[in-house]
Design a protein around this motif. Structure first.
Motif, short mmCIF file in Angstrom:
data_model
loop_
_atom_site.label_atom_id
_atom_site.label_comp_id
_atom_site.label_asym_id
_atom_site.label_seq_id
_atom_site.Cartn_x
_atom_site.Cartn_y
_atom_site.Cartn_z
N LEU A 111 0.88 -1.35 -0.10
CA LEU A 111 0.04 -0.09 -0.06
C LEU A 111 0.69 1.22 0.06
CD1 LEU A 111 -2.89 -1.07 2.51
CD2 LEU A 111 -2.80 -1.00 0.05
N GLU A 112 2.26 0.96 -0.11
CA GLU A 112 2.96 2.27 -0.25
C GLU A 112 2.93 3.01 -1.43
OE1 GLU A 112 5.20 3.54 2.02
OE2 GLU A 112 4.06 1.87 3.23
N PRO A 113 2.92 4.37 -1.26
CA PRO A 113 2.63 5.17 -2.48
C PRO A 113 3.33 4.95 -3.71
CG PRO A 113 3.19 6.60 -0.49
CD PRO A 113 3.61 5.17 -0.30
N TRP A 114 4.42 4.22 -4.07
CA TRP A 114 4.91 4.04 -5.51
C TRP A 114 4.14 2.71 -5.73
CZ3 TRP A 114 7.01 0.09 -8.21
CH2 TRP A 114 7.64 0.45 -9.35
N ILE A 115 3.71 1.80 -5.07
CA ILE A 115 2.93 0.74 -5.29
C ILE A 115 1.56 1.15 -6.00
CG2 ILE A 115 1.86 -1.39 -4.65
CD1 ILE A 115 4.78 -1.69 -5.02
N MET A 116 0.82 2.19 -5.14
CA MET A 116 -0.50 2.63 -5.56
C MET A 116 -0.47 3.47 -6.77
SD MET A 116 -2.37 1.46 -3.08
CE MET A 116 -3.76 2.35 -2.99
N GLN A 117 0.68 4.01 -6.98
CA GLN A 117 0.80 4.80 -8.24
C GLN A 117 0.64 3.93 -9.75
OE1 GLN A 117 3.86 7.57 -7.63
NE2 GLN A 117 2.77 8.41 -5.94
N LYS A 122 -7.14 0.57 -11.15
CA LYS A 122 -7.42 -0.99 -10.76
C LYS A 122 -7.09 -0.91 -9.29
CE LYS A 122 -5.54 -5.59 -11.64
NZ LYS A 122 -4.48 -6.40 -12.46
N LYS A 123 -5.95 -0.21 -8.68
CA LYS A 123 -5.94 -0.35 -7.14
C LYS A 123 -7.34 0.30 -6.63
CE LYS A 123 -1.70 -1.91 -6.68
NZ LYS A 123 -1.03 -1.91 -7.98
N LYS A 124 -7.76 1.69 -6.98
CA LYS A 124 -8.62 2.16 -6.39
C LYS A 124 -10.01 1.21 -6.36
CE LYS A 124 -7.19 6.90 -7.19
NZ LYS A 124 -7.52 8.27 -7.97
N GLN A 131 -10.94 -4.53 -1.06
CA GLN A 131 -9.63 -4.76 -0.12
C GLN A 131 -9.59 -3.90 1.12
OE1 GLN A 131 -6.23 -6.58 -1.00
NE2 GLN A 131 -6.84 -6.20 1.26
N ARG A 132 -10.37 -2.66 1.08
CA ARG A 132 -10.58 -1.91 1.93
C ARG A 132 -11.34 -2.59 3.25
NH1 ARG A 132 -9.65 3.17 3.31
NH2 ARG A 132 -9.00 3.93 1.33
#
Length: 370
Positions: A111-117, A122-124, A131-132
Motif C-alpha cells: 500500500l506504499e505510494p509508489w505501489i499505489m501509483q 485498478k487499485k482504487k 480490499q478496504r
C-alpha cells in the motif's frame, strides 16, 4: 494455539517476503505455536523445514475454498494473511469474516505510494470492491516499520497496528566478509522497475569507476532485463555485468564478494536483502524510500534521497573509502543486525501479538492503537 498462514507464493522469485514468511513461521513454531502454511504450488518453492508443529500445504484457489469452509474458532485460533490484492488472500479474509475467526494482515509494502501509483485505477477499484473492507475488519494490521504504519494511518485505517520488522536467521549467515580489496559494487534483488536499476546505471555513467566493477544479480522478466542491457550498450558503460539469480549458498558468497551493496529502490517496506548484506558485514547504499535510517545512525552505509546525482555521489564516496574504513562500517552493520533483527526476537514478538489477540496478555509496546 493454532495459526494458519496464507501466502500466495513462497517461490524463490517472489523475493524477500517468501524468505521472511517461511523463516518466521519456522521460528514461531519453535515457541510452541502450531502453524500451517498454505500456499500455491510453484516451480522453485523455497525449502520449508517442516516439523510436528509446522506443516506446509500446497493448495489451488479451488481447493483452498473447500478447505477454508471448515475453518472456525473450534479448530483455528488465528488466520494470518500475507500480502494484499491477491484473490487467494481475499478468499481467506472472507472465510475468516464469515466464520468469525480473528485475522491479521501483513501488508508487505503493497500500500506504499509508489505501489499505489502503479495501475492506480485498478487499485482504487480493488479498494472499493473488497480490499478496504478486508483491511478494516482485520483484528490487527502488521507493518514491518513505522513508515508503513504511517502509510496505513494516512489511508484512514484505525485498526491496531503491530510494527514488527522482518528478521534474519543469523544461524544461516556464513562467516562475514573480511577482505575489502576487490573493488566491487553489488546489487541483489528482483530485476524490476521498483528497484531503481535504471537510475543505478545512469549514476554509474557519472562516476569515475576507475577499476571498480558493478555486478547486478537477480531475476525478472527477460524483456526488462534486455532493456537494461541495451541501456548499458547505448551509454557505453564499462565494468557492468548481469550475473543471474543467486540463492542459498551462492547468494551468501555473492554478498560476501561485494565491497559495497546498493539497493536504489523506489519503495521497500523493509528490504530483507539490506539486512542480509549488513549481516554479512557489507556496507549498504539505499534510499529514503526504505526504512533504513539506521545506516546513518549506526554509520554502516548511506541513506539517500533517490535521484541520479545523489546516487552518483554516494557511489563516489563509497568507492573513496579505504578497505579499513569499509570493514569498520561492515562490522557496525553486522552488530546492528545482531542486536535488532535476530529472527528469534521477531518470532517472540509475533507470539506476543497472537497472545494479545487471544486476550492472553497485556498490550505489547510494539502495537499502536492510534
Amino acid at each position: 494455539m493454532k495459526v494458519i498462514h496464507i501466502t500466495s507464493s513462497i517461490d524463490e522469485s517472489a523475493g524477500g517476503p517468501s524468505r521472511s514468511v517461511t523463516q518466521t513461521c519456522e521460528e514461531v513454531s519453535k515457541l510452541g505455536v502450531d502453524i500451517t502454511i498454505i500456499t500455491k504450488r510453484s516451480k522453485k518453492a523455497l525449502k520449508v523445514n517442516t516439523s510436528s508443529r509446522l506443516k506446509l500445504s500446497y493448495q489451488s484457489f479451488v481447493s483452498l475454498l473447500f478447505t477454508g469452509i471448515h475453518f472456525s474458532k473450534k479448530n483455528v485460533d488465528i488466520i494470518h494473511l500475507q500480502h494484499v490484492w491477491s484473490p487467494y488472500i481475499h478468499l481467506m479474509a472472507s472465510v475468516a469474516q464469515k466464520n468469525e475467526v480473528p485475522y491479521v494482515i501483513s501488508i508487505r509494502g503493497m500500500l506504499e505510494p509508489w505501489i499505489m501509483q502503479r495501475n492506480p485505477l485498478k487499485k482504487k477499484l480493488g479498494l472499493l470492491l473488497y480490499q478496504r473492507n478486508d483491511l478494516k475488519r482485520a483484528s490487527v494490521l502488521h507493518a514491518t516499520c513505522e513508515m508503513e504504519m504511517n502509510t496505513l494511518r494516512k489511508l484512514g485505517f484505525t485498526n491496531p497496528i503491530a510494527v514488527i520488522p522482518n528478521g534474519i536467521n543469523l544461524s544461516l549467515v556464513p562467516s562475514p566478509k573480511e577482505s575489502f580489496e576487490r573493488k566491487r559494487i553489488i546489487f541483489l534483488s528482483r530485476i524490476h522497475k521498483k528497484k531503481g536499476i535504471e537510475l543505478l546505471l545512469d549514476a554509474w555513467k557519472l562516476v569515475d569507476t576507475a577499476d571498480w566493477e558493478l555486478l547486478i544479480a537477480g531475476e525478472g522478466k527477460q524483456s526488462y532485463e534486455q532493456e537494461l542491457k541495451e541501456r548499458i550498450t547505448q551509454h557505453k558503460l564499462v565494468n557492468v555485468q548481469f550475473v543471474g539469480s543467486k540463492y542459498y549458498a551462492e547468494k551468501w558468497d555473492f554478498i560476501r564478494s561485494g565491497d559495497v551493496f546498493v539497493l536504489p529502490s523506489y519503495s521497500e517496506n523493509f528490504g530483507i536483502v539490506v539486512a542480509e548484506a549488513l549481516a554479512m558485514g557489507v556496507p549498504v547504499i539505499t534510499t529514503k524510500d526504505t526504512p533504513w535510517q539506521e545506516l546513518e545512525t549506526h554509520q554502516c552505509g548511506w541513506w539517500i534521497e533517490l535521484n541520479t546525482q545523489n546516487l552518483s555521489n554516494a557511489l563516489t564516496v563509497a568507492m573513496s573509502q579505504s578497505p579499513e574504513q569499509l570493514k569498520a562500517m561492515g562490522l557496525r552493520g553486522r552488530k546492528l543486525i545482531q542486536e535488532n533483527y535476530d529472527i528469534r526476537a521477531v518470532a517472540k514478538h509475533m507470539v506476543e501479538l497472537y497472545n494479545w489477540i487471544e486476550g492472553k496478555q497485556e498490550q505489547p509496546e510494539f502495537i499502536s492503537l492510534e
